[in-house]
Design a protein around this motif. Structure first.
Motif, PDB file in Angstrom:
ATOM      1  N   GLU A 126     -18.834  38.009  -3.635  1.00 20.70           N
ATOM      2  CA  GLU A 126     -18.076  37.747  -4.779  1.00 20.70           C
ATOM      3  C   GLU A 126     -18.180  35.960  -5.112  1.00 20.70           C
ATOM      4  O   GLU A 126     -18.301  35.346  -3.996  1.00 20.70           O
ATOM      5  CB  GLU A 126     -16.571  37.879  -4.364  1.00 20.70           C
ATOM      6  CG  GLU A 126     -15.935  39.196  -4.567  1.00 20.70           C
ATOM      7  CD  GLU A 126     -14.699  39.252  -3.988  1.00 20.70           C
ATOM      8  OE1 GLU A 126     -13.765  38.139  -3.886  1.00 20.70           O
ATOM      9  OE2 GLU A 126     -14.045  40.495  -3.796  1.00 20.70           O
ATOM     10  N   PRO A 127     -18.226  35.613  -6.302  1.00 21.36           N
ATOM     11  CA  PRO A 127     -18.441  34.346  -6.390  1.00 21.36           C
ATOM     12  C   PRO A 127     -17.339  33.617  -5.844  1.00 21.36           C
ATOM     13  O   PRO A 127     -16.127  33.817  -6.015  1.00 21.36           O
ATOM     14  CB  PRO A 127     -18.460  34.400  -8.167  1.00 21.36           C
ATOM     15  CG  PRO A 127     -18.829  35.447  -8.313  1.00 21.36           C
ATOM     16  CD  PRO A 127     -18.322  36.518  -7.417  1.00 21.36           C
ATOM     17  N   GLU A 128     -17.500  32.269  -5.362  1.00 19.12           N
ATOM     18  CA  GLU A 128     -16.472  31.582  -4.728  1.00 19.12           C
ATOM     19  C   GLU A 128     -15.415  30.904  -5.915  1.00 19.12           C
ATOM     20  O   GLU A 128     -14.289  30.760  -6.073  1.00 19.12           O
ATOM     21  CB  GLU A 128     -16.755  30.415  -3.805  1.00 19.12           C
ATOM     22  CG  GLU A 128     -17.073  30.750  -2.568  1.00 19.12           C
ATOM     23  CD  GLU A 128     -17.800  29.753  -1.704  1.00 19.12           C
ATOM     24  OE1 GLU A 128     -17.720  28.415  -2.026  1.00 19.12           O
ATOM     25  OE2 GLU A 128     -18.764  30.031  -1.008  1.00 19.12           O
ATOM     26  N   TYR A 129     -16.305  30.410  -7.136  1.00 24.35           N
ATOM     27  CA  TYR A 129     -15.606  30.021  -8.154  1.00 24.35           C
ATOM     28  C   TYR A 129     -16.743  30.342  -9.347  1.00 24.35           C
ATOM     29  O   TYR A 129     -17.749  29.981  -9.388  1.00 24.35           O
ATOM     30  CB  TYR A 129     -15.630  28.304  -8.035  1.00 24.35           C
ATOM     31  CG  TYR A 129     -14.960  27.896  -9.491  1.00 24.35           C
ATOM     32  CD1 TYR A 129     -13.484  27.806  -9.957  1.00 24.35           C
ATOM     33  CD2 TYR A 129     -15.989  27.483 -10.585  1.00 24.35           C
ATOM     34  CE1 TYR A 129     -13.236  27.425 -11.206  1.00 24.35           C
ATOM     35  CE2 TYR A 129     -15.588  26.987 -11.734  1.00 24.35           C
ATOM     36  CZ  TYR A 129     -14.053  26.820 -11.945  1.00 24.35           C
ATOM     37  OH  TYR A 129     -13.772  26.793 -13.402  1.00 24.35           O
ATOM     38  N   GLY A 130     -15.716  30.695 -10.537  1.00 25.12           N
ATOM     39  CA  GLY A 130     -16.766  31.134 -11.726  1.00 25.12           C
ATOM     40  C   GLY A 130     -17.555  32.292 -11.451  1.00 25.12           C
ATOM     41  O   GLY A 130     -17.398  33.238 -10.687  1.00 25.12           O
ATOM     42  N   GLY A 131     -18.745  32.049 -12.113  1.00 26.67           N
ATOM     43  CA  GLY A 131     -19.962  33.236 -12.009  1.00 26.67           C
ATOM     44  C   GLY A 131     -19.589  34.587 -12.573  1.00 26.67           C
ATOM     45  O   GLY A 131     -20.110  35.587 -12.216  1.00 26.67           O
ATOM     46  N   GLU A 132     -18.280  34.664 -13.348  1.00 27.71           N
ATOM     47  CA  GLU A 132     -18.356  35.999 -13.890  1.00 27.71           C
ATOM     48  C   GLU A 132     -19.496  36.512 -14.763  1.00 27.71           C
ATOM     49  O   GLU A 132     -20.299  35.605 -15.210  1.00 27.71           O
ATOM     50  CB  GLU A 132     -16.853  35.934 -15.092  1.00 27.71           C
ATOM     51  CG  GLU A 132     -15.600  35.416 -14.449  1.00 27.71           C
ATOM     52  CD  GLU A 132     -15.342  33.913 -14.227  1.00 27.71           C
ATOM     53  OE1 GLU A 132     -16.538  33.044 -14.429  1.00 27.71           O
ATOM     54  OE2 GLU A 132     -14.291  33.327 -14.101  1.00 27.71           O
ATOM     55  N   THR A 133     -19.476  37.614 -15.016  1.00 26.48           N
ATOM     56  CA  THR A 133     -20.514  38.443 -15.979  1.00 26.48           C
ATOM     57  C   THR A 133     -19.792  38.927 -16.947  1.00 26.48           C
ATOM     58  O   THR A 133     -19.426  40.127 -17.061  1.00 26.48           O
ATOM     59  CB  THR A 133     -21.458  39.363 -15.163  1.00 26.48           C
ATOM     60  OG1 THR A 133     -22.056  38.734 -13.949  1.00 26.48           O
ATOM     61  CG2 THR A 133     -22.369  39.872 -15.958  1.00 26.48           C
ATOM     62  N   PRO A 134     -19.426  38.034 -17.990  1.00 22.30           N
ATOM     63  CA  PRO A 134     -18.467  38.510 -19.151  1.00 22.30           C
ATOM     64  C   PRO A 134     -19.457  39.428 -19.891  1.00 22.30           C
ATOM     65  O   PRO A 134     -21.037  39.423 -20.145  1.00 22.30           O
ATOM     66  CB  PRO A 134     -18.547  37.133 -20.143  1.00 22.30           C
ATOM     67  CG  PRO A 134     -18.602  36.130 -19.178  1.00 22.30           C
ATOM     68  CD  PRO A 134     -19.778  36.702 -18.254  1.00 22.30           C
ATOM     69  N   VAL A 135     -18.854  40.543 -20.735  1.00 26.39           N
ATOM     70  CA  VAL A 135     -19.653  41.353 -21.728  1.00 26.39           C
ATOM     71  C   VAL A 135     -18.966  41.344 -22.996  1.00 26.39           C
ATOM     72  O   VAL A 135     -17.947  40.852 -23.226  1.00 26.39           O
ATOM     73  CB  VAL A 135     -19.312  42.854 -21.107  1.00 26.39           C
ATOM     74  CG1 VAL A 135     -20.329  43.135 -19.945  1.00 26.39           C
ATOM     75  CG2 VAL A 135     -17.715  43.077 -20.915  1.00 26.39           C
ATOM     76  N   CYS A 136     -19.431  41.754 -23.868  1.00 25.62           N
ATOM     77  CA  CYS A 136     -19.323  41.494 -25.319  1.00 25.62           C
ATOM     78  C   CYS A 136     -19.882  42.749 -26.224  1.00 25.62           C
ATOM     79  O   CYS A 136     -20.939  43.049 -26.076  1.00 25.62           O
ATOM     80  CB  CYS A 136     -19.908  40.271 -25.819  1.00 25.62           C
ATOM     81  SG  CYS A 136     -19.102  39.949 -27.523  1.00 25.62           S
TER      82      CYS A 136
END
Ligand SMILES: [Fe+2]
Length: 349
Positions: A126-136
């Motif tokens: 898991e990322p410690e901060y941020g690093g999401e993989t948004p989808v659209c």
């Protein structure tokens, strides 16, 4: 299984969670029994997030992905530096790009003839901060774009330009080019890469001193092969020279850190300098209309605004498996700090 949406309004992604047995074998059995229905749901909603299962190795991730789509592939001619994950045949690190780099929304390898049909992401750390993989939902993006932008792109198509330096010639200060062609294609053999380019119909030209230029001309909008809806299907706001500062404006609005503010200001200045010093077709990366003319900055802004309005951002949890319909739904990456290990594999026709 329990099902719900991360974002009710966007109906994306559809989450599937165990309500009893959370073993990887249990999930495998469930997918085997319901494969067709799951794939139909992927096409309808755009992505499925399998959450809370014991998918605790890259190998299991690969096996489960192959149950959803057995046509996994491992030829990679894309733009992101990636490393193969040991002990698997088809799993790669999602991107070796440094954490502060934004990866704007895109359908994977939209510019290639052999584009992935389905994409699978896996959260190993898991990322410690941020690093999401948004989808659209890029079908929705197409519908909501300004009508002038939409019709210009539909009429004119797009041209992606990729200029790679010869080995050892890459400038450390060029933030737009991270690797020489030998590093990105994992070979020093010109004939070998040419063979790949011919196989996948990529236009290539060798330049002075061993530099390499690749061009890809494509429609900007395509019809989804299954749902028949129109999809915004190109990398304009990833690679157009004006895109990075606008993307970082949105990132800063979300993350509001000193670092994102500095990046936003820096990218404004650096982009202006770069545009002044280098013609559009000689930029490390650039996206133009197919006839080689430039794309107005206000078009890029409209694309960015429409995408950010519809993007679904959610934090990763360990062992998450996110399956995406790459022909209708985009993904990206937000800047991160600290540890993060996200892996990817994909299927083709
Ligand atoms: Fe990607």
């Amino acid at each position: 299984m329990k099902t719900y949406f991360i974002d009710e309004q966007q109906q994306l992604p559809l989450v599937i969670e165990p309500d009893g047995d959370k073993s990887a074998q249990g999930l495998k059995d469930y997918i085997s029994k319901n494969q067709k229905e799951l794939v139909d749901k992927m096409y309808k909603h755009g992505a499925i997030l399998f959450r809370g299962f014991d998918i605790n190795s890259p190998k299991l991730f690969e096996e489960i992905s192959a149950l959803i789509d057995p046509n996994l592939k491992n030829d990679y001619l894309g733009t992101s530096p990636r490393d193969k994950v040991a002990g698997t045949d088809y799993v790669f690190s999602a991107s070796e790009l440094p954490g502060f780099y934004p990866i704007p929304q895109h359908c994977e390898m939209s510019y290639m003839k052999n584009k992935p049909i389905k994409l699978f992401f896996y959260c190993n750390v898991e990322p410690e901060y941020g690093g999401e993989t948004p989808v659209c939902n890029f079908r929705k993006v197409y519908n909501e774009l300004d009508s002038e932008v939409k019709s210009e792109f539909e009429k004119r198509g797009v041209k992606l330009i990729r200029n790679y330096s010869a080995p050892g010639k890459r400038s450390k200060f060029n933030l737009w080019e991270l690797k020489s062609w030998t590093d990105i294609f994992h070979t020093t053999d010109k004939e070998e890469v040419e063979k790949q380019f011919r196989k996948y119909q990529v236009d290539f030209a060798w330049k002075d001193k061993g530099d390499l230029c690749l061009t890809h001309i494509n429609d900007a909008v395509v019809e989804h092969p299954v749902t028949k809806e129109k999809v915004w299907f190109n990398h304009t706001q990833v690679f157009n020279i004006d895109a990075a500062p606008i993307e970082y404006e949105f990132i800063h609005q979300r993350q509001k850190r000193m670092k994102t503010l500095m990046m936003k200001l820096f990218l404004n200045v650096a982009t202006n300098l770069k545009k002044r010093g280098t013609p559009p077709e000689e930029q490390s990366m650039n996206m133009l209309f197919a006839d080689g003319t430039g794309i107005p900055e206000r078009y890029i802004r409209n694309i960015e605004e429409t995408i950010w309005k519809n993007m679904v951002i959610f934090p990763w949890k360990k062992n998450d498996l996110l399956a995406i319909d790459n022909l209708g739904t985009s993904h990206g990456r937000l800047p991160y700090e600290g540890k993060r290990q996200i892996m990817v594999c994909w299927s083709e026709e």
